[in-house]
Structure formats: structure tokens, C-alpha cells
Design an enzyme around this catalytic site. Structure first.
Site, mmCIF file in Angstrom:
data_model
loop_
_atom_site.group_PDB
_atom_site.id
_atom_site.type_symbol
_atom_site.label_atom_id
_atom_site.label_comp_id
_atom_site.label_asym_id
_atom_site.label_seq_id
_atom_site.Cartn_x
_atom_site.Cartn_y
_atom_site.Cartn_z
ATOM 1 N N THR A 125 0.929 -1.285 0.063
ATOM 2 C CA THR A 125 0.614 0.031 0.271
ATOM 3 C C THR A 125 0.822 1.098 -0.312
ATOM 4 O OG1 THR A 125 -1.243 -1.526 1.148
ATOM 5 C CG2 THR A 125 -1.688 1.408 1.079
ATOM 6 N N LEU A 394 -3.361 -7.371 4.268
ATOM 7 C CA LEU A 394 -1.910 -7.648 4.491
ATOM 8 C C LEU A 394 -1.239 -6.157 3.999
ATOM 9 C CD1 LEU A 394 -0.771 -11.458 3.073
ATOM 10 C CD2 LEU A 394 -1.282 -10.927 5.838
ATOM 11 N N CYS A 395 -2.273 -5.349 3.312
ATOM 12 C CA CYS A 395 -1.670 -4.194 3.070
ATOM 13 C C CYS A 395 -1.288 -4.362 2.084
ATOM 14 C CB CYS A 395 -0.294 -3.745 3.769
ATOM 15 S SG CYS A 395 -1.024 -2.746 5.010
ATOM 16 N N ASN A 396 -1.751 -4.717 0.718
ATOM 17 C CA ASN A 396 -0.828 -4.968 -0.206
ATOM 18 C C ASN A 396 -2.191 -5.223 -1.132
ATOM 19 O OD1 ASN A 396 -0.019 -6.725 -2.925
ATOM 20 N ND2 ASN A 396 1.494 -7.235 -2.007
#
Length: 823
Positions: A125, A394-396
Site C-alpha cells: 500500500t 496484508l496491506c497489499n
């Protein structure tokens, strides 16, 4: 290869107890978040700090100059660690990877003509966020990047009118997939017609945790490389931005300057400043350097090599473990042949030169019928078994969308449906919203991997297909057994102890639930979050009681406290506005309960709030959420019929509407939703003593101890006894799954659905101690669709046209007879 890997693994096993005492019986599998620091590192840093005097580097004192010299030596050493020639690179110390990315982003924003931005779909992110600063941006998958390189020109975006920044991860933090480190150089060479140079930003944070990063080829190296040292060493909390000196000129476009990065500044009659020019890092390291973290980095480099050897050895070790983990999870099957794990990481390649996947395995779980198992339910079991694991998005965002097949419109729809990062909306419209990620580190061992595989096999592998439940078995005849209210409990303060309603006392039933139940809560004054036993077990020893004759809520604490500490307080049951913070200061009264934002009434008394803060050991305040609110002073029930219950009911295909609400014919209005106070899901929670007895038999059979009814914090405990002295017939265990309605005395109640359980059932309500039961046993005997259930939600069905006092003021009491209407 196998023997060499096992020998290295045995060496790591041998140092675990001494070097990582904080692990105890825990199994840490979240090294991609941060790896673990060793005892030797902490000891070495402590010795360094006590033996030396370190001063602020912006001073001229002897301690300051000594510190500056040490930092420059460490800077040089870190560059050597990545085989980066100081003649070709400079290192800027930053807080973390994201801070390094932001420095680059701020610099490119300073170009008068702006910049264009390409980023890979597997980006974290923090890389994605750079697009907000760019004039034009484009997200490319691997095929898109390769196509741009092979075409020889970047016609995928207008790159000729302004500088272009291309960003991508060396390794996906979601599934461990690795990408070519020379992409940037190839992309730059492929477009010889560009008026502006193409720059490359490489996110190496996930990659460097278990693999050597070699920047020896200056020409092929990225212009900017960002990373976090705590992902390699566990400590210190520090990041780095490695800049290729060839690209350093772009930083002249950076507008901001901070203390320590300028030689001279004027700010009165003229606004002028002279940046430092001796070195690049001097112009970018704003403010006082985190000198102690940088000093710790020296110790980290020493200890890391001493314990684990080279990064090459770590890479081979973690690759060996990841291969074992992947293969072990992949081969687990249900009895019908359905795979338990749906894998998102690439299959491991056992060759030493493999760069296909890092030491990360991402997957999801499914039942034998192919249904997804929710991440929240998985985490509950994992926590009880002492596994430390990361789940979710997972901030993805790009990686998750690709793995789960989520289109942008679906992501937006999920957001509209209430999905937020960290909440329990983990399956929406038949698709997961996140994944389970296992990430390994230098101190991981084969034992960690084998224990996790065994955990998945024990709790998520079904040997046989579930058998359909017979309605005849679960229907109840009141002619052969007497069913009655055994116990009535109310919990005035959410997550604190309960108050047992005395026998013979009629207790009022309201539309929101039993009178005084979950009307108060404890909130953190900083975050506004309502406190729970899961985080603060001592709340179980806070015992409120209702004194109707005195009109008070009396609260006492039944745990150890210093003698001088207050052990009992009381607050009025009546609503006196003077007791609360002013209502015209709404921000002070904002509270979050079960993820919902509400407006609570917060007590202003220092004595009251200090009483709870001293007991729990964290700042908190007592808040009240009385019935009759509106807007953010009102909450609604979420309980509903579960799938395993719907199988019992021929009516299950009909829409379930809240009871007691009359909708006029041809009305376009939706029925009114059921109101609740601070309970999690419904107005009233009930349990069946026959079900409790069955659970206790399972617990004892497995060598455990039985649990009492208070464990489940139900409002109504339902008992049964024989109607004749000659027999002893009880209502069947778990027959409540098939109940549709109850009549308690003369009042009717609607069953809303089974109660989904969490770790709170593992807290002993008498001692506030934690264990892993009865949740583990319930996970094996009462898990449906990946969720664990015990007890049933219900609500009161009001009389539409009350013509008696009893109907106007409904109440129930202990011992009242219960009639059951099955589905």
C-alpha cells in the site's frame, strides 16, 4: 542438500531457548511483519549504551563528534552488507520503509512539470499511495511490465513530457513471489526516445528479511531502494533509503528542509536557505538522527552474523522450511479428497538458485464441501494454540485482488457492506476478503513448520462428510419432559461479571433485552474503544449488582488489590445529566463497540473512573448507553439463522423478519430492525444445560475439566427435568439449533440463530485466568462453516394489542415453565 539443511536447522534449534526466551511455548510465524530480536542483541546493545556516551550529532561536543563518527562508520558498514559501493550509493536513515518511500515521493512531487508513475500490482500500500502525488499513474501486472520492456518504448503511459518513476517490490509481502531486480535497468534502456530519464524505486523490505540483496552492479541497481532493518534483525526499529548517486540530482527538487539539513536559513525580511552539500544523506536526514537506533544497528550486524552466518545461509534455510511448509499444507485433504488449503504462493523450487518465492506461504482454508473458513475464526484457534500469524489484506490491495479474483466493483461493494481493515467481515458474497500468511525467519525451525501443519490437520481436516441432521431427533415433546428457566443473568457492564437474578424476582424484559443488561461499558479515553475481557481478563472480577430498592448499580472488585485501594463504588440507576460529560461535546463521547461508532454518555467523576483504571491497569472511563436512543445512540441486532440450523428447517428458504413488527399490506417500508444496547449481536442469549452437559463430557473425555454455565455469559440458562418420577428424560443436547420459538410463562420469544463464539469463553469467570478450553473442544464438536457455535440468540415478541398489565410490563422469573416450538 537435505543433510546440510537439517544440520543448520539443528543448530538454530539449539540456540532458540537461550536466545529467544520470549517465545516460551509460542510459535512465531509473522517474520514478514517483523522478525525476532535475540537476547545476545539486547545484551550487546545494553553493553554499548552503558559503556559509551552518545550525544546529539548537531553539537560540537566530544560525545557528539564521537557519535557522528560511529554513525558514519555504521552507514558504510550497512552499504557493505548490501554489497553497495559507497562511491556509487548513499544511505539515508529513515523511520521505516514507508518513510523512505515518502521522501522519494515528496521529491518527485517537487518537479515543476510533475511526474508520471508506474507501479506493479503486487506493491505494498505504501508504494500504491505514491500515485496520489503523480500527474498520471498506471498499475501493471507482471505481463504488463514485461510487455513495456519488450516493446522498446513506454507507450503504456505518456512518459515523454515529464519524469517517470517505476516502483515495484523485490518480493511480494503477500505471497512471497519475487520479481527480477534488473527490471528498472531494462525498462530504462528499452525507451531511448524519452526526454526524461526513467527512475526505479525498489521496495526490498520483504526480500531482505531472508535473502541477500546484492547491489554490486551499479548500472543494473535501482535508483532508490527502501527497506526496514527490523525485518532483518528484529531490532532496531529503523529503516533505510539507499540512493544511487547517479540519481541524487533529483533531490534538488525536494522542497521541504528540516533541522540539520541546511547550512544557513533566513526567515524575516528574506526567505532564503542554503542546503548542506557535503553529502546526500546530510540533505535528507531531517532533524536529529535516531542515534541510539543507529548505534544498535552496529550490534545487530555483529550478532546476526554470529548466530546465523551469512544471508545466503539464511536464504537456504528459510527456503528449505518454506518448501516443507508448502508441501505439507498442499497435501492435506478432507476425507472426500477436497483439499483443505487453497494455495496462493508459488510452488517451491528446491534448487539453491530459486528466486521464485521467498519464505512466505499464503493460503486460505476450505471445508470438505468447498466453503471458505473465515479468517476471524481461524485466528481464534491459532491464538489459543499460541501461533503468531498475520491474516487479512496484508496491506497489499493488488495482490489480494488478484489472488481472490476480486474486481474493483466487488471491493467497493464490500466496503459499502461494512468491510474494513481488521474487522470480521472476512467472507462476503461467497469470496474471502483476505488470506492467511505464514512467513518464516532466520530463527524459524522445522519444528515450527511441523507443528503448524499438524494444527491445520487436527482442526481443519474433516475425515467424513457431514451427515444431514434429522428433524425428528431434534424436535422436542413437552409431554415427556419439563423445561424451565434455571438461571437468569444480567451483565450491567459489558464484559464485566454478571448479576444473578434471585429466584422469585420477576425481571423486566425490554425490546433491547433484559432490564439493565449491557447498559454500561468501560471505554479507553484515548481511542474511545470499549474494553473487553479478551484484552483485560480482570474485568471478570468486577462484579456489578442491581439494588432496585436503593436505585443503585453497586460495583465491587473480587481480586487482589493494595489495601488502600477502593474496592466498591456505586452509581445511580437513574439518569442524572450532571454525572456525565456535556452532550454538546460529541467528540468526547464518541465510542466504538464491536467495531461500531456510537455516542455514549461518559461519567465525569474522577473517583469512578479511577476505580476501574486502577483495577484494570489501563486508563478507562465508565460510560452508559441507555435504551431509547436514536442515531448513534442506537444499535441493532446482527444475529441470524446459521446454515447448520437452516438444514433443520423447511421454512429456511423464507426471509426471516423481526418478530412482533406489523408491516401494512402493500407497504414499501422495511420492517423495523431489532434494537440492542451493548450486547454483541442480539437482545438475549440463552444456553441449554443439556448441551453444556454434553460439552463437559467431551472435555472430560479429552482429559480436561468441566466448565460452568457462567463461562458462556448467557442471560437465560434453560434446564429440564423428568415430568414423572419413573423416568429421567432431558431435552436433547444442542436441540436449541432447531427451536423456532419459546414461551416462557406467558411471554413469547423468537430464536434468532446460533451464537458464534470467541476466546472469551476461555476466561474463567471466577479467577480471570485464561486457558484454551472449552474453545478447542467446541472447535472440534461445534464448528460449522468454519465458525464455532454454542448457545442461541433470541428476542422478546411483544403483544401487538396489550390488554393486560402483564402484557404491558413483560417479565420472567427463575423457575418459569418453558414451552418449545421447533422449526
Amino acid at each position: 542438500m537435505e543433510e546440510k539443511s537439517m544440520a543448520y536447522n539443528d543448530r538454530i534449534e539449539g540456540l532458540r531457548t537461550e536466545e529467544f526466551p520470549m517465545l516460551h511455548d509460542s510459535i512465531y510465524l509473522d517474520h514478514a511483519g517483523t522478525t525476532l530480536y535475540s537476547k545476545s542483541l539486547v545484551d550487546a546493545f545494553a553493553a554499548e549504551m552503558t559503556a559509551n556516551l552518545f550525544g546529539n550529532t548537531h553539537s560540537a561536543s566530544a560525545s557528539s563528534q564521537c557519535t557522528m563518527a560511529r554513525i558514519e562508520n555504521i552507514r558504510h558498514r550497512v552499504l557493505q552488507f548490501f554489497n553497495a559501493d559507497p562511491a556509487g550509493f548513499d544511505l539515508i536513515f529513515v523511520a521505516n520503509t514507508t518513510a523512505g518511500i515518502k521522501i522519494v515521493s515528496d521529491t518527485f512531487r517537487g518537479f515543476p512539470e510533475g511526474f508520471n508513475y508506474l507501479y506493479h500490482s503486487a506493491s505494498h500500500t505504501s508504494l500504491v499511495g505514491v500515485r496520489q502525488e503523480a500527474r498520471h499513474s498506471l498499475c501493471l501486472d507482471t505481463d504488463g511490465v514485461v510487455a513495456c520492456i519488450e516493446r522498446g518504448e513506454l507507450d503504456c503511459i505518456d512518459c515523454h513530457s515529464r519524469p517517470l518513476l517505476f516502483a515495484y517490490p523485490a518480493q511480494s509481502n503477500m505471497d512471497g513471489r519475487r520479481y527480477p531486480l534488473d527490471w528498472g535497468a531494462k525498462l530504462r534502456k528499452s525507451d531511448s526516445n524519452a526526454e526524461y530519464r526513467t527512475y526505479t524505486l525498489l521496495d526490498a523490505a520483504a526480500y531482505v528479511s531472508t535473502s541477500p540483496l546484492d547491489l554490486g552492479n551499479v548500472e543494473a541497481a535501482p535508483d532508490f531502494t527502501v527497506l526496514s532493518f527490523y525485518k532483518i534483525f528484529g531490532f532496531p526499529d529503523l529503516g533505510g533509503l539507499i540512493v544511487k548517486r547517479e540519481a541524487a540530482s533529483i533531490f534538488k527538487h525536494r522542497r521541504y528542509f528540516g533541522g540539520g539539513t541546511v547550512d544557513m536559513v533566513t526567515c524575516t525580511k528574506e526567505q532564503w536557505h542554503a542546503p548542506k552539500t557535503q553529502s546526500l544523506h546530510e540533505t535528507l536526514e531531517d532533524g536529529t538522527l535516531p542515534i541510539h537506533n543507529i548505534i544498535a544497528l552496529d550490534s545487530a550486524l555483529d550478532v546476526h552474523h554470529k548466530l546465523y552466518g551469512s544471508m545466503v545461509e539464511i536464504a537456504l534455510h528459510t527456503s528449505f522450511l518454506a518448501s516443507r511448509l508448502y508441501r505439507g499444507l498442499e497435501k492435506i485433504q478432507h476425507g472426500n479428497g477436497q483439499k483443505v488449503c487453497v494455495m496462493y504462493s508459488m510452488p517451491p523450487d528446491d534448487t539453491e538458485r530459486s528466486l521464485r518465492n521467498g519464505a512466505v506461504v499464503a493460503f486460505n482454508l476450505q471445508t470438505c464441501l468447498g466453503a471458505w473458513i473465515g479468517l476471524a475464526e481461524f485466528e481464534k484457534l491459532a491464538i489459543l494454540k499460541n501461533f503468531h500469524i498475520r491474516t487479512g489484506g496484508l496491506c497489499n490491495p493488488g495482490g489480494i485482488a488478484a489472488a481472490l479474483g476480486l474486481e474493483p466493483w466487488e471491493v467497493k461493494k464490500n466496503f459499502s457492506a461494512g468491510f474494513r481493515c481488521g474487522n470480521e467481515y472476512d467472507i462476503i458474497n461467497g469470496k474471502p476478503t483476505g488470506v492467511i500468511r505464514i512467513s518464516l525467519g532466520a530463527m524459524s525451525t522445522l519444528s515450527d513448520v511441523e507443528k503448524f501443519i499438524a494444527f491445520i490437520e487436527e482442526f481443519y481436516r474433516d475425515e467424513k462428510l457431514p451427515q444431514p441432521v434429522s428433524r425428528k431427533e431434534s424436535s422436542i415433546s413437552n409431554e415427556v419432559s419439563d423445561v424451565f428457566v434455571d438461571t437468569i443473568m444480567v451483565y450491567p457492564i459489558k464484559s464485566c461479571g454478571g448479576f444473578r437474578v434471585p429466584a422469585g424476582v420477576p425481571w423486566a424484559v425490554r425490546s433491547e433485552g433484559l432490564a439493565w443488561d449491557r447498559e454500561w461499558c468501560l471505554v479507553h479515553p484515548g481511542t474511545g474503544l470499549a474494553l473487553t475481557q479478551k484484552r483485560h481478563p480482570r474485568m471478570a472480577l468486577i462484579r456489578p449488582s442491581i439494588d432496585l430498592s436503593a436505585g443503585k448499580l453497586v460495583i465491587s472488585y473480587h481480586g487482589p488489590l493494595p489495601e488502600s485501594t477502593l474496592r466498591e463504588i456505586s452509581v445511580p440507576l437513574s439518569l442524572n445529566p450532571e454525572l456525565f460529560r456535556p452532550v454538546d461535546m460529541p467528540r468526547l463521547n464518541e465510542t466504538r463497540v464491536c467495531g461500531e461508532g456510537i455516542s455514549a454518555m461518559i461519567y465525569r467523576s474522577f473517583e469512578i473512573n479511577a476505580f476501574f483504571s486502577n483495577i484494570i491497569g489501563t486508563p478507562c472511563a465508565l460510560a452508559r448507553f441507555p435504551p431509547g436512543g436514536s442515531g448513534n445512540s442506537m444499535r441493532h441486532a446482527k444475529a441470524h439463522l446459521q446454515n447448520h440450523q437452516a438444514q433443520l428447517s423447511p421454512k429456511s428458504n423464507k426471509r426471516c423478519q423481526p418478530p412482533g413488527i406489523q408491516t401494512p399490506p402493500d407497504s414499501d417500508e422495511e420492517p423495523e430492525r431489532l434494537r440492542i444496547l451493548l450486547s454483541n449481536e442480539s437482545p438475549i442469549l440463552a444456553i441449554n444445560l443439556s448441551s453444556l452437559a454434553a460439552l463437559n463430557r467431551d472435555l472430560i473425555k479429552n482429559g480436561g475439566n468441566p466448565v460452568c454455565a457462567e463461562t458462556f455469559r448467557a442471560n437465560i440458562v434453560i434446564g429440564s427435568s423428568s415430568s414423572t418420577a419413573a423416568s429421567s428424560i432431558e431435552i436433547p443436547a444442542y436441540s436449541e439449533d432447531s427451536w423456532d420459538r419459546l414461551r416462557i410463562g406467558t411471554h413469547d420469544f423468537k430464536m434468532l440463530g446460533a451464537c458464534r463464539r470467541c476466546h472469551m469463553v476461555c476466561i474463567n469467570q471466577d479467577t480471570a485466568t485464561k486457558s484454551d478450553e472449552p474453545f478447542l473442544t467446541l472447535a472440534k464438536t461445534r464448528r460449522f462453516d468454519g465458525k464455532v457455535f454454542f448457545g442461541v440468540h433470541m428476542c422478546h415478541i411483544p403483544v401487538v394489542a396489550p390488554d393486560t398489565r402483564e402484557a404491558q410490563s413483560p417479565a420472567i422469573s427463575v423457575g418459569a415453565k418453558i414451552a418449545i416450538d421447533p422449526l
